[in-house]
Design an enzyme around this catalytic site. Structure first.
Site: not given
Ligand code: NAD
Ligand code: TYD
Length: 345
Positions: A125-127, A153, A157
């Protein structure tokens, strides 16, 4: 080619599995997922009907299970989506983030060394770069930006990224990493900004905006992320990191207002609440490397993607209903009730 997709029952993993099953009819895919609160097997209902797909329930941090799976399946590639992924949860309960996001990745890397693979791809992630100031629109995260994560978090990562790169340097393991900006689209768990605001708007529940709503995120439609990962698996250089983003920065309040407009709900539903502790100000990706080296560019503009996403949630009320259990209500009250007392400074 046989590919293990870990965390494939979550948001991005589900979208990825559907994308690659269609894109690569020559490949077999195995989804390994622990099915935490964020993993949902019904997401994969259609995939399970496909003879080239298999689901295995398991934890990436369970060394015996992972070694057994590798010994039986002898995969060519691993794409690791499995993670605890929500910042607010990491603030309240960091332990599980360290176990899955760090130890779990270590176990997968060890299995890759032991059994030999063609590629281990870590979905990051970019985070991991921390945040950028709101008043410096000229600054972006490049692959060389120093890692400076803020939350449990993002620090977990960042740790995984460093360990994966160390396994490449030390043991020659064929690793690639993608660091993507915020995704949105179908199947996203309604703890994240966009689906939470859609759900609340649909049900006339107040929309909790942290702080002043001026924090900036760089939004990417989930299918564009899946395309980028697939491209890195095909043509990415071993040992390299690729930032993935489409220059689509928006303040949170802009996103919330767009959702209210699209769902025909009043702005009076917005409620400004006590800010998230350590809240990152701005994320903004410089995607030049993947644009220039791999020819990737996002295909779905925000206006189209958000319309499609809202439509999906409106049409999948049952999916939402299944998630809105007592567990979710407990989580919601833990994060949103008495915020001033818990998080105020
Ligand atoms: P999500 O939380 O929706 O899904 C995570 C999945 O991993 C779930 O199905 C969960 O059951 C599984 N999981 C959790 N712990 C586990 C373990 N110990 N063993 C096996 N499976 C396990 O997450 P997402 O939003 O789909 O993100 C997927 C990946 O992409 C993550 O690694 C996250 O850091 C990365 N990512 C997410 C975003 C975003 O905006 N959502 C952006 C950039 C990167
Ligand atoms: P989020 O979807 O949790 O992603 P991330 O924190 O990983 O970027 O949140 C996106 C942005 O929205 C973040 O600046 C926090 C804000 N946010 C709210 O203002 N209210 C909410 O209830 C949530 C879940 C997020």
């Amino acid at each position: 080619m046989k590919v293990i997709v870990t965390g494939g029952a979550g948001f991005i993993g589900t979208n990825f599995i559907y994308y690659v099953l269609e894109k690569h009819p020559e490949n077999e895919y195995i989804c390994l997922d622990k099915l935490t609160y964020a993993g949902n097997l019904t997401n994969l209902e259609e995939a399970i009907k496909n003879p080239r797909f298999k689901f295995v329930k398991g934890d990436i941090a369970d060394r015996d299970l992972i070694y057994r799976l590798f010994a039986e399946e002898r995969p060519d590639q691993i794409v690791n989506f499995a993670a605890e992924s929500h910042v607010d949860r990491s603030v309240l309960f960091p332990d599980e983030f360290l176990r899955t996001n760090i130890t779990g990745v270590g176990v997968l890397l060890d299995a890759c060394r032991k059994y030999g693979i063609e590629r281990f791809h870590q979905v990051s992630t970019d985070e991991v770069y921390g945040d950028l100031p709101l008043d410096r629109k000229d600054l972006f995260f490049t692959e060389d930006t120093p890692l400076n994560p803020s939350s449990p978090y993002s620090s977990s990562k960042a740790s995984a990224d460093l360990i994966a790169l160390a396994y490449h340097r030390t043991y020659g393991l064929p690793v690639t990493i993608s660091r993507c900006s915020n995704n949105y689209g179908a199947y996203q768990f309604p703890e994240k900004l966009i689906p939470l605001m859609i759900y609340n708007a649909m049900h006339d529940i107040e929309l909790p905006v942290y702080g002043e709503g001026i924090n900036v995120r760089d939004w990417l439609f989930v299918e564009d992320h899946c395309i980028a990962i697939d491209l890195i698996l095909q043509s990415g250089k071993i040992g390299e990191v690729y930032n993935v983003g489409g220059h689509n920065e928006k303040q949170n309040i802009e996103v919330v207002k767009a959702i209210l407009k699209a769902t025909n709900k009043p702005k009076t539903l917005i409620k400004y609440v006590t800010d998230r502790p350590g809240h990152d100000l701005r994320y903004a990706i410089d995607p030049e490397k993947i644009w220039n080296e791999l020819g990737w560019k996002p295909l779905t503009p925000f206006e189209k993607g958000i319309e499609q996403t809202i439509k999906w949630y409106l049409e999948n009320v049952e999916w939402m209903k299944d998630i809105m259990t007592g567990e979710y209500e407990k989580y919601y009250s833990e994060v949103y009730n008495n915020r001033e007392e818990k998080f105020g400074r």
